[in-house]
Scaffold this active site. Structure first.
Site, mmCIF file in Angstrom:
data_model
loop_
_atom_site.group_PDB
_atom_site.id
_atom_site.type_symbol
_atom_site.label_atom_id
_atom_site.label_comp_id
_atom_site.label_asym_id
_atom_site.label_seq_id
_atom_site.Cartn_x
_atom_site.Cartn_y
_atom_site.Cartn_z
ATOM 1 N N LYS A 178 6.367 -0.248 0.463
ATOM 2 C CA LYS A 178 5.494 -1.217 -0.199
ATOM 3 C C LYS A 178 5.739 -2.618 0.351
ATOM 4 O O LYS A 178 4.798 -3.325 0.738
ATOM 5 C CB LYS A 178 5.754 -1.211 -1.711
ATOM 6 C CG LYS A 178 4.826 -2.127 -2.493
ATOM 7 C CD LYS A 178 5.304 -2.364 -3.900
ATOM 8 C CE LYS A 178 6.364 -3.465 -3.920
ATOM 9 N NZ LYS A 178 6.713 -3.898 -5.282
ATOM 10 N N ASP A 185 1.705 -0.811 -5.445
ATOM 11 C CA ASP A 185 2.546 -1.338 -6.519
ATOM 12 C C ASP A 185 2.126 -0.713 -7.842
ATOM 13 O O ASP A 185 1.284 0.194 -7.886
ATOM 14 C CB ASP A 185 2.478 -2.869 -6.558
ATOM 15 C CG ASP A 185 1.159 -3.384 -7.115
ATOM 16 O OD1 ASP A 185 0.182 -2.600 -7.222
ATOM 17 O OD2 ASP A 185 1.081 -4.583 -7.440
#
Length: 385
Positions: A253, A271
């Site tokens: 991420k 997320d």
């Protein structure tokens, strides 16, 4: 007495003689009149005769002349009856199917979102048994709609270079971007380069990072990645995924945030907001971030990945909240199978909007000019209230 006319008797005789003939003629005339009257009365009956003919009825009743014709007619009637019975059964099956698996109740609502159309009628349409092609089209349409609602979408972390972005992204774990943006100015003012942060006193760094939560673990991560950058990459942040994920505290991420926003290389940022919305929209049923990234990436061109991430995350932070989404103020409600999970009343939903959509400051202390031009407000510095 007067004299009699010698021809008078003859005239009277002639008159008497003519009378019977005249009477006979009159009789003949009367008979003829009666005959004519009778003829006149009978004429309409003769003209009306064709109407009395029941020829069509006789013709319909007659066709069954041969056994073959009777057999053909019976077969045709049986086929028609079977077809009607089959159609009735299909209709009943359809009704049962609808009862067994009801569609989400359609509700009408109006939306009024800043930057979106003033009023629109909403009808929830769950994509039951949605084909792959239909899913791709719906997903891409949602992204296009969100691009119009958030044309100024950007990473909500303040940064001036790749080093600041990777550090800020690591610090954003388990806290808000706002809190990170209020903390990093002091951090980068004291430690502007990887070399400076790698050589810093851990206790001093911890004190600066305390407002972000988990400050000891975060201090270890940012100092560790700074040391790795100095030792392995000459103090520069690498621009490849394989190398970024080797840095302490950097996962996929964080790596995609850095690649997409510091190097312009497409990446999907999975997320908490992204995960929630793509499942709510039924783009995927996966819960593992890596699998979500793979499935969503397959729905869009690679060039759309970074902006898609911004659009979804911004929508999740401002409108489609985790606990109470503002369905009545959602610009993509007609495309959302989860419409109705949140507040559908437009006026009540508007009160749930956050940041610039609700008239409040954003998360960045130094946002892009496009955000300010759209009516966005910068976030206050730490301690400003």
């Amino acid at each position: 007495m007067g004299e009699q006319d010698p021809g008078g008797g003859r005239k009277a005789a002639e008159a008497v003689k003519k009378a019977p003939g005249g009477a006979a003629a009159g009789g003949r005339k009367t008979a003829a009149g009666k005959k004519a009257a009778a003829t006149g009365k009978a004429a309409p009956a003769k003209k009306a005769a064709p109407a009395k003919k029941a020829a069509p009825a006789k013709k319909k009743a007659v066709p069954a002349k041969s056994p073959a014709a009777k057999k053909a007619a019976a077969k045709k009637a049986a086929l028609e009856k079977a077809a009607a019975k089959k159609a009735g059964a299909a209709n009943v099956t359809t009704k049962k199917a609808i009862k067994k698996k009801p569609v989400v109740v359609s509700e009408a609502a109006t939306t009024d979102v800043q930057g979106a159309s003033a009023v629109q009628t909403v009808s929830a349409r769950p994509p039951a048994a949605e084909s792959r092609t239909a899913l791709v089209r719906r997903a891409r349409r949602i992204n296009r709609e969100l691009a119009e609602v958030f044309p100024y979408a950007h990473p909500e972390l303040d940064f001036d270079n790749p080093f600041q972005l990777v550090v800020a992204t690591v610090l954003s774990a388990q806290t808000t971007d706002l809190r990170v943006n209020q903390t990093t100015p002091a951090l980068f003012a004291k430690y502007p380069t990887p070399e400076d942060l790698a050589a810093a006193n851990p206790e001093e760094v911890e004190e600066i990072l305390r407002p972000t939560g988990f400050f000891r673990a975060k201090t270890k991560s940012v100092m560790g990645l700074s040391k790795a950058l100095v030792e392995n990459y000459g103090g520069e942040v690498p621009g490849r995924l394989e190398e970024l994920v080797k840095l302490p505290g950097v996962g996929r991420k964080t790596a995609f945030v850095v690649l997409g926003n510091a190097f312009g290389r497409p990446g999907i940022t999975v997320d908490t907001h992204f995960q929630r919305l793509v499942r709510r929209w039924q783009w995927t049923e996966q819960t593992d971030p890596d699998k979500i990234e793979a499935e969503i990436g397959a729905l869009f061109p690679k060039s759309d990945w970074t902006d898609l991430s911004h659009h979804v995350i911004w929508h999740g932070r401002r409108i489609c909240h985790a606990r109470k989404p503002a369905c009545g103020a959602c610009p993509i409600a007609p495309l959302c199978p989860a419409y109705g999970e949140g507040e559908t009343d437009p006026e009540k939903a508007k009160k749930l909007l956050k940041y610039e959509k609700g008239g409040f400051p954003g998360q960045r202390l130094n946002p892009p000019q496009s955000y300010l031009d759209a009516g966005g407000k910068p976030a206050p510095p730490l301690g400003a209230g």
